[in-house]
Scaffold this motif. Structure first.
Motif, short mmCIF file in Angstrom:
data_model
loop_
_atom_site.label_atom_id
_atom_site.label_comp_id
_atom_site.label_asym_id
_atom_site.label_seq_id
_atom_site.Cartn_x
_atom_site.Cartn_y
_atom_site.Cartn_z
N GLN A 1 0.83 -1.20 0.00
CA GLN A 1 0.00 0.00 0.00
C GLN A 1 0.87 1.25 0.00
N ARG B 1 2.03 1.80 -3.51
CA ARG B 1 1.01 2.45 -4.35
C ARG B 1 0.94 3.94 -4.06
N ASN B 2 0.95 4.29 -2.78
CA ASN B 2 0.89 5.70 -2.41
C ASN B 2 2.11 6.46 -2.92
N ASP C 1 1.72 7.16 -6.59
CA ASP C 1 0.78 8.27 -6.80
C ASP C 1 1.45 9.61 -6.52
N CYS D 1 0.71 -2.36 -16.21
CA CYS D 1 0.76 -1.99 -14.80
C CYS D 1 -0.65 -1.88 -14.20
N LYS E 1 -1.79 -3.51 -10.65
CA LYS E 1 -2.87 -2.72 -10.03
C LYS E 1 -2.35 -1.34 -9.59
N ILE E 2 -1.33 -0.84 -10.26
CA ILE E 2 -0.77 0.48 -9.97
C ILE E 2 -0.55 1.17 -11.31
#
Length: 563
Positions: A310, A313-314, A317, A437, A442-443
């Motif tokens: 997680q 992913r952050n 972003d 991706c 899932k990113i």
């Protein structure tokens, strides 16, 4: 998850490292543009355009063979060190094995390029005299390649440890000394091929010595011994990454290195010089734009190794919200104000269109590279950090095929201009990365975000074109001032109009949802690291905030639609 209590990387210092690495890259950009400017301005003073073309050919071959010497180990070291930050003995073996591998590769390249040069037709000039001269000069280039390789290994270790301030110290000395020496050579009219190569050799040796001293102290303080113990255990993961990166680097040379050699083959020395000026300027700007990637890879690789998906992913972003707006602004500035930039750096020679396209025109044609290639690299860093090496290699081969087909088709039709447009072939590569991706990892960069980025390019591009004509009108209207009769000063005056546009651009980004208010707070922390820059920026950023706070509910709603 891995216990991080004994990790050499004690905390996540992303913002600090991005700032330090950005400063380091700014120094490299300034010195790079300075060196290119002085070399071009010395043509017909202390050397000829043929001399300039020859040294560019030597440098292109050096870049190509340096890839072979490094074997892709820089990225392998960064990833291995960041993943093994809690295993000191493993880290020491990574460094030891890398040093031995690079040394063996250097000896092999030296033997082939010197002793078998005649058989392989290496650096063959127009006449036997030119050929002999080029091969003597090549030996000087070769001598600089080993210390440069060692220097790169040390830098990769510091990046993996996320200690970018060490690299800043080395780069300040390395690039600073290069800049000072070039200025002295220029002022004394002593710029020539041999003088330039002696300078590269001397600064490479000094840079390596300083890097070695800092690395040794760093390893001692952390209780790490550089050795080859357990080399079989670490060689597999290290060379798994390095072999793929090595293959990708060879494939990438098509656009960056092989293309100029094709220009040298099909075009004149003048065309090569103009192409080299444009490409060198683009590559120098890319050096700055690639600064966040040096931090992003070890950050994401470390998070993946610890199972912090997680956070990964952050972090991705956060990264694209920093990187993509910066790329958009740099691309638009280069595309619209390109002639002024090259006019300020190289003078009238960059704008000369005698017998073909000018260097400034080639620069404008190449400028989309500043946008599409780094965004594609953003995805490649994610795939690399996720240890999907086969996918990385497969997409790299796909990219090489596309570039080859593009050049084969377009070069006969458009000549050197067709080669300059090779970046068009990167669009399918970007789409492939994006789809992979999104589906597998899932990113990904959200499609709605990319749509807003495209809208930003159109809207702000129109605004910047308007400002460009205003700059032309204002500066030309002040032509009665004596110092504005010089092309360099006039071009710099027009470029000053870009600076206030940056703050307007930030407002556009917030309105369109490319950045959020937390990104603006992070930008403030970044700017505060340089007090003069912060003093100038603070009132403008406050004005932006006051205007946007009135529409905060609408802005927050737009941010939610991006989720």
């Amino acid at each position: 998850m891995i216990d991080d209590s004994d990790s050499i990387v004690k905390s996540d210092s992303m913002q600090k490292n991005v700032f330090v690495n950005s400063v380091s890259q700014v120094v490299a950009v300034v010195v790079g543009l300075l060196s290119s400017s002085l070399l071009v301005r010395s043509i017909d003073i202390s050397w000829t355009i043929s001399d300039y073309a020859h040294i560019k050919v030597l440098m292109y071959w050096s870049s190509l063979l340096s890839i072979i010497i490094m074997l892709g180990l820089t990225t392998g070291i960064i990833k291995s060190v960041s993943e093994a930050a809690h295993k000191r003995e493993k880290m020491g073996s990574v460094i030891g094995v890398s040093l031995i591998a690079v040394t063996i590769a250097f000896l092999a390249v030296s033997f082939v390029s010197v002793f078998l040069a005649e058989q392989i037709g290496f650096l063959v000039g127009e006449t036997p005299e030119v050929t002999n001269e080029l091969r003597v000069l090549w030996i000087l280039v070769l001598f600089a390649m080993l210390p440069t390789a060692y220097y790169s290994i040390a830098g990769s270790v510091f990046i993996g440890l996320q200690r970018m301030n060490r690299i800043l110290y080395i780069n300040l000395l390395y690039n600073g000394s290069r800049g000072v020496i070039l200025v002295l050579l220029f002022l004394t009219n002593l710029i020539g091929i041999r003088e330039i190569l002696y300078m590269y050799l001397g600064t490479a040796v000094v840079g390596f010595i300083v890097a070695a001293i800092i690395l040794r102290r760093e390893m001692r303080s952390e209780g790490i011994s550089i050795s080859v113990e357990g080399w079989r255990e670490i060689s597999g993961p290290l060379f798994k990454v390095s072999s793929v990166i090595f293959a990708l680097a060879l494939l990438a040379t098509f656009g960056n290195i092989i293309a100029p050699l094709i220009v040298d083959f099909v075009g004149s020395d003048t065309e090569l010089a103009r192409y080299a000026i444009a490409q060198r300027s683009i590559e120098t700007l890319k050096t700055f734009l690639n600064a966040p990637f040096a931090i992003l890879l070890p950050n994401m690789a470390g998070m993946r190794a610890r199972g912090e998906l997680q956070r990964l992913r952050n972090r991705f972003d956060d990264a694209y919200r920093i990187i993509i707006p910066t790329l958009i602004f740099m691309f638009l500035s280069a595309f619209i104000f390109g002639p002024n930039l090259l006019g300020a750096i190289y003078g009238v020679r960059a704008l000369d269109v005698t017998g073909g396209f000018s260097a400034a025109q080639y620069f404008i044609v190449m400028s989309p590279i500043l946008l599409i290639v780094p965004i594609t690299n953003l995805y490649s860093q994610l795939v690399l950090a996720s240890d999907k090496m086969k996918v990385l290699l497969g997409i790299g081969v796909f990219s090489m095929i596309l570039q080859s087909v593009w050049t084969i088709i377009m070069q006969p039709m458009l000549g050197v201009l067709g080669i300059s447009l090779w970046w068009v072939s990167i669009f399918p590569v970007f789409i492939t990365y994006h789809l992979y991706c999104r589906k597998t990892l899932k990113i990904n960069v959200r499609s709605s975000y990319l749509a807003r980025a495209l809208l930003m390019c159109i809207l702000f591009g129109a605004l910047m074109i308007g400002v460009y004509f205003v700059a032309e009108f204002v500066v030309n209207g002040l032509s009665f001032l004596p110092f504005l009769n010089y092309l360099t000063i006039k071009s710099l005056a027009k470029l000053l109009f870009v600076i206030p546009l940056w703050y307007v651009f930030l407002g556009f980004c917030l309105v369109l949802g490319l950045m959020n208010f937390q990104d603006l707070e992070n930008l403030k922390k970044f700017l505060k690291q340089v007090p003069p820059l912060w003093w100038v920026s603070r009132p403008l950023l406050r004005l932006i905030e006051r205007i946007l706070m009135r529409n905060k509910p609408n802005l927050e709603l737009r941010e939610e639609t991006l989720e």
